[in-house]
Scaffold this motif. Structure first.
Motif, PDB file in Angstrom:
ATOM      1  N   UNK A  36       0.365  64.794  51.556  1.00 35.30           N
ATOM      2  CA  UNK A  36      -0.141  64.161  50.340  1.00 35.30           C
ATOM      3  C   UNK A  36       1.035  63.690  49.494  1.00 35.30           C
ATOM      4  N   UNK A  37       0.887  62.529  48.875  1.00 31.01           N
ATOM      5  CA  UNK A  37       1.876  62.044  47.913  1.00 31.01           C
ATOM      6  C   UNK A  37       1.352  62.336  46.515  1.00 31.01           C
ATOM      7  N   UNK A  38       2.002  63.275  45.849  1.00 28.16           N
ATOM      8  CA  UNK A  38       1.485  63.856  44.616  1.00 28.16           C
ATOM      9  C   UNK A  38       2.376  63.523  43.419  1.00 28.16           C
ATOM     10  N   UNK A  39       2.064  64.097  42.309  1.00 31.81           N
ATOM     11  CA  UNK A  39       2.692  63.946  40.989  1.00 31.81           C
ATOM     12  C   UNK A  39       2.693  62.489  40.523  1.00 31.81           C
ATOM     13  N   UNK A  40       1.594  61.777  40.792  1.00 28.50           N
ATOM     14  CA  UNK A  40       1.463  60.405  40.303  1.00 28.50           C
ATOM     15  C   UNK A  40       1.285  60.406  38.790  1.00 28.50           C
ATOM     16  N   UNK A  41       1.780  59.385  38.105  1.00 28.51           N
ATOM     17  CA  UNK A  41       1.497  59.261  36.675  1.00 28.51           C
ATOM     18  C   UNK A  41      -0.008  59.216  36.443  1.00 28.51           C
ATOM     19  N   UNK A  42      -0.446  59.610  35.249  1.00 27.64           N
ATOM     20  CA  UNK A  42      -1.874  59.701  34.961  1.00 27.64           C
ATOM     21  C   UNK A  42      -2.598  58.386  35.199  1.00 27.64           C
ATOM     22  N   UNK A  43      -1.971  57.261  34.857  1.00 22.51           N
ATOM     23  CA  UNK A  43      -2.647  55.983  35.058  1.00 22.51           C
ATOM     24  C   UNK A  43      -2.630  55.537  36.516  1.00 22.51           C
ATOM     25  N   UNK A  44      -2.053  56.354  37.392  1.00 23.64           N
ATOM     26  CA  UNK A  44      -2.048  56.067  38.828  1.00 23.64           C
ATOM     27  C   UNK A  44      -2.735  57.181  39.606  1.00 23.64           C
ATOM     28  N   UNK A  45      -3.616  57.918  38.945  1.00 23.29           N
ATOM     29  CA  UNK A  45      -4.234  59.079  39.579  1.00 23.29           C
ATOM     30  C   UNK A  45      -5.573  58.752  40.238  1.00 23.29           C
ATOM     31  N   UNK A  46      -5.992  57.489  40.210  1.00 21.76           N
ATOM     32  CA  UNK A  46      -7.292  57.134  40.780  1.00 21.76           C
ATOM     33  C   UNK A  46      -7.249  56.932  42.293  1.00 21.76           C
ATOM     34  N   UNK A  47      -6.048  56.767  42.864  1.00 14.29           N
ATOM     35  CA  UNK A  47      -5.903  56.656  44.310  1.00 14.29           C
ATOM     36  C   UNK A  47      -5.014  57.774  44.829  1.00 14.29           C
ATOM     37  N   UNK A  48      -5.234  58.142  46.075  1.00 17.80           N
ATOM     38  CA  UNK A  48      -4.421  59.142  46.751  1.00 17.80           C
ATOM     39  C   UNK A  48      -4.002  58.573  48.098  1.00 17.80           C
ATOM     40  N   UNK A  49      -2.714  58.669  48.409  1.00 20.22           N
ATOM     41  CA  UNK A  49      -2.169  58.222  49.692  1.00 20.22           C
ATOM     42  C   UNK A  49      -1.790  59.452  50.509  1.00 20.22           C
ATOM     43  N   UNK A  50      -2.166  59.445  51.784  1.00 16.58           N
ATOM     44  CA  UNK A  50      -1.869  60.554  52.684  1.00 16.58           C
ATOM     45  C   UNK A  50      -1.377  60.021  54.032  1.00 16.58           C
ATOM     46  N   UNK A  51      -0.617  60.842  54.739  1.00 20.57           N
ATOM     47  CA  UNK A  51      -0.441  60.698  56.180  1.00 20.57           C
ATOM     48  C   UNK A  51      -1.267  61.795  56.853  1.00 20.57           C
ATOM     49  N   UNK A  52      -1.911  61.464  57.966  1.00 25.69           N
ATOM     50  CA  UNK A  52      -2.652  62.432  58.763  1.00 25.69           C
ATOM     51  C   UNK A  52      -2.023  62.524  60.146  1.00 25.69           C
ATOM     52  N   UNK A 147      -2.050  56.477  58.160  1.00 28.19           N
ATOM     53  CA  UNK A 147      -1.942  56.393  56.709  1.00 28.19           C
ATOM     54  C   UNK A 147      -3.355  56.223  56.162  1.00 28.19           C
ATOM     55  N   UNK A 148      -3.736  57.105  55.263  1.00 31.91           N
ATOM     56  CA  UNK A 148      -5.043  57.027  54.611  1.00 31.91           C
ATOM     57  C   UNK A 148      -4.836  56.730  53.134  1.00 31.91           C
ATOM     58  N   UNK A 149      -5.513  55.707  52.643  1.00 34.27           N
ATOM     59  CA  UNK A 149      -5.551  55.398  51.214  1.00 34.27           C
ATOM     60  C   UNK A 149      -6.985  55.606  50.769  1.00 34.27           C
ATOM     61  N   UNK A 150      -7.190  56.406  49.729  1.00 33.91           N
ATOM     62  CA  UNK A 150      -8.534  56.798  49.342  1.00 33.91           C
ATOM     63  C   UNK A 150      -8.651  56.901  47.825  1.00 33.91           C
ATOM     64  N   UNK A 151      -9.892  56.857  47.362  1.00 29.73           N
ATOM     65  CA  UNK A 151     -10.129  57.264  45.987  1.00 29.73           C
ATOM     66  C   UNK A 151      -9.736  58.729  45.846  1.00 29.73           C
ATOM     67  N   UNK A 152      -9.138  59.069  44.731  1.00 29.51           N
ATOM     68  CA  UNK A 152      -8.622  60.428  44.542  1.00 29.51           C
ATOM     69  C   UNK A 152      -9.738  61.349  44.083  1.00 29.51           C
ATOM     70  N   UNK A 153     -10.602  61.692  45.037  1.00 28.00           N
ATOM     71  CA  UNK A 153     -11.751  62.555  44.753  1.00 28.00           C
ATOM     72  C   UNK A 153     -11.830  63.634  45.818  1.00 28.00           C
ATOM     73  N   UNK A 154     -11.961  64.873  45.381  1.00 26.33           N
ATOM     74  CA  UNK A 154     -12.046  66.007  46.298  1.00 26.33           C
ATOM     75  C   UNK A 154     -13.518  66.268  46.604  1.00 26.33           C
TER      76      UNK A 154
END
Length: 274
Positions: A36-52, A147-154
């Protein structure tokens, strides 16, 4: 204008790998399934980028859309997309069902273990790309780096997990699932030209594939952009970037390639999308 390199954080998964590429942090012998690529600024918290990284199949699952998620008190649903970086010869992605079914039949198949055989398991190779809208029943197969790009929702509703001792969410999942074949375009990303992979306005986010040669530059000028370099290295407003990282830029940002480059660039779609 600001640029921010996100922190790569490895996550242990039973279906992951122990020999994660050197660009990513290992877990002392544990299987790394996600980075997971974390510690995004608050205005960049709506997307999450991952490698699987997969050595076994992932669970069969589905995610709600924004409206279905908000109906049960969650802030966002989860649409996502997958770009295949590497794939073994027999690698597959299960996306949608082979035929339309009713909820009772899907539920029965989830309970007796036959649901995995009802998925449309698509052969993939490096460069394969799929947009997975919320509501799509899906599973990721073994032998893949994605590479997965997703809405940042658990929020994941698990329908079947090959006998692993994890909770299933059949009622919630079937309530939001599209119980039929996948009907979005399947594509292989070009190694030679820019392409729009997910159109702005048709999804919660857009994704472009950017290809540049040695010495080329390009500019990001959106409020917030996610820069995900797949190949190459260079400069992003004077900061060094390399493949396997993820950067967030705000406002005007110049990116230079030092050698051949391929990257994904994601942006949040404006309100009022379809």
């Amino acid at each position: 204008m600001t640029v921010h390199r996100l922190t790569a954080r490895s996550v242990s998964k039973p279906w992951g790998i122990t020999d994660v590429p050197s660009a990513f942090p290992s877990l002392s012998g544990d299987r790394v399934g996600e980075v997971w690529f974390t510690d995004a600024p608050m205005n960049a918290s709506t997307l999450l980028v991952k490698y699987l990284f997969t050595s076994e199949k992932l669970s069969v699952q589905v995610h709600p859309n924004d409206a279905d998620a908000q109906a049960v008190g969650l802030p966002l649903g989860k649409s996502e997309c997958w770009y295949v970086v590497e794939a073994e010869a027999d690698a597959r992605l299960g996306i949608g069902l082979l035929a339309s079914m009713d909820a009772a039949a899907v539920r029965s198949a989830a309970l007796d273990g036959s649901l995995q055989d009802l998925l449309d398991w698509k052969p993939v190779s490096a460069g394969s790309f799929f947009y997975i809208p919320a509501g799509t029943i899906h599973a990721i197969g073994a032998g893949l780096q994605i590479v997965e790009i997703q809405q940042s929702a658990d929020v994941t509703y698990r329908l079947y997990d090959y006998g692993r001792p994890r909770e299933l969410h059949l009622e919630r999942g079937l309530a939001v699932a599209q119980l039929g074949p996948y009907c979005m375009p399947e594509r292989t990303v070009s190694a030679n030209e820019h392409e729009c992979l997910v159109e702005p306005g048709n999804a919660p986010f857009s994704v472009d594939s950017i290809v540049e040669a040695d010495g080329d530059t390009f500019t990001l000028a959106d409020d917030v952009s996610w820069f995900v370099p797949i190949k190459g290295h260079g400069l992003i407003d004077g900061h060094r970037w390399t493949a396997g990282e993820c950067w967030v830029s705000e406002g005007h940002c110049d990116i230079a390639a030092e050698g051949p480059m391929h990257a994904l660039v994601a942006r949040v779609s404006p309100p009022g999308r379809d």
